[in-house]
Write an enzyme that holds these catalytic residues in place. Structure first.
Site: not given
Ligand SMILES: CC(C)(C)c1nc(N2CCN(c3ncccn3)CC2)c2cc(C(N)=O)c(N)nc2n1
Length: 338
Positions: A37, A85, A118, A178
């Site tokens: 549909v 992080l 994460k 993400e």
């Molecule tokens: C907003 C903050 C900084 C606290 C934050 N930062 C995240 N990340 C940062 C580092 N990241 C990163 N990626 C590539 C290279 C360096 N750092 C990848 C995302 C988060 C990632 C996830 C997740 N993956 O499920 C999540 N539930 N909360 C996040 N929260």
């Protein structure tokens, strides 16, 4: 009603019905109509939009899949930087993280944490103006990313228009989350690449990052990327007025129409965080997507603000990682039997 007016109304209603059906299917996982549909109505809308191109809108479901491939991606500056992080590899390191932030901000108040799985994908930044998605960008180095708007629009769980019903029109909304490939999609893509004699993706994270940087958005659309939102910034107003905590921000993101990972938990102590971390160490292997840890965040935005950021990351959050050996064996299993 004049002929034109009734057609405009018809297109409006059809677009809204398809948007609702798409939201129910991709965000709520609760389809409200049969695929056949949906497909028929979608073709009907496409036909009507061909007859009335002046009535096509950016947020029409027909505007998700781009036509021509991009030549390259332009680099763009994030309005608000995306931080990294700090990592903790076990509960001891989590406890020393808590001692560190408590040294900086001694508080006798009861402190709440939000624990979030994460997701092992690729972080992206979405910008909405007056409720409409105007830009999607890769994280890049946190300050500059690549403009991948056309590719982001093909991710069905990312709303092209925010559901702002009970929120006054917010001029500028930034959402971070993400983008990820569900494991079954990852496996199927590697099967196709194997057949085509192409190099396999080593893991779902690389597959998601690689797909987001595909120049041809028609290929991206076929790969069925998915998205979990986890951060909301509302500029032009102080966020506090509508969200005072990470928990409220996640609820607000859901209200706006985003997918938020359903396994987040409000923890009244690190002991509860440790319990959550232990529980998901095994339970996560039954999830249809890859995870590589738990992100632990102070729930209160007031405390987050008081703690602030180091050069690289927020003092009020930490990535509590799982030992790496889990992921590759599982992914290798998938890679082997493709
Ligand atoms: C907003 C903050 C900084 C606290 C934050 N930062 C995240 N990340 C940062 C580092 N990241 C990163 N990626 C590539 C290279 C360096 N750092 C990848 C995302 C988060 C990632 C996830 C997740 N993956 O499920 C999540 N539930 N909360 C996040 N929260």
């Amino acid at each position: 009603m004049t002929q034109i007016k009734s057609e405009v109304k018809q297109i409006e209603e059809l677009r809204q019905l398809l948007q609702q059906a798409s939201y129910a299917y991709y965000v709520l996982d609760t389809p409200i109509m049969e695929d056949t549909v949906y497909d028929r109505l979608y073709r009907e809308l496409q036909q009507m939009e061909i007859e009335h191109p002046e009535l096509v809108r950016l947020d029409s479901p027909t505007q998700r899949v781009g036509e021509k491939p991009a030549i390259h991606f332009t680099s763009v500056r994030h309005n608000i930087p995306l931080y990294s992080l700090e990592n903790a590899f076990n509960i001891d390191e989590l406890q020393s993280w808590e001692q560190r932030w408590r040294r900086q901000l001694p508080t006798t108040d009861a402190v709440e944490y939000v624990s979030e799985l994460k997701i092992d994908g690729s972080a992206i930044a979405l910008t909405y103006e007056n409720g409409i998605l105007v830009r999607g960008a890769t994280r890049g180095d946190g300050v500059m990313g690549e403009d991948i708007t056309q590719n982001v629009r093909t991710i069905r769980s990312i709303p092209l228009r925010l559901n702002l019903t009970d929120l006054e029109n917010l001029e500028k909304v930034e959402v971070r989350g993400e983008a990820f490939l569900p494991l079954d999609v990852f496996k199927q893509i590697n099967e196709e690449r194997q057949k085509a004699g192409e190099q396999l993706f080593a893991n779902p994270r690389n597959a998601a990052a690689g797909t987001l940087r595909q120049l041809d958005s028609r290929i991206v659309a076929k790969r069925r990327l998915d998205f979990f939102a986890y951060t909301l910034h509302i500029s032009g107003r102080d966020d506090a007025s509508i969200a005072n905590t990470q928990w409220e921000a996640l609820e607000l993101l859901e209200k706006m129409g985003f997918r938020v990972n359903p396994n987040h938990k409000l923890c009244a102590s690190l002991a509860e965080v440790a319990e959550y971390y232990q529980y998901w160490d095994t339970e996560r292997l039954n999830l249809p997507y890859m995870t590589d840890g738990v992100v632990v965040k102070l729930n209160s935005f007031k405390l987050q603000e008081q703690l602030g950021f180091t050069q690289k990351f927020p003092r009020w959050a930490v990535a509590l990682k799982y030992p790496a050996e889990e992921a590759p064996t599982r992914v290798e299993n998938i890679a082997v039997n493709v």
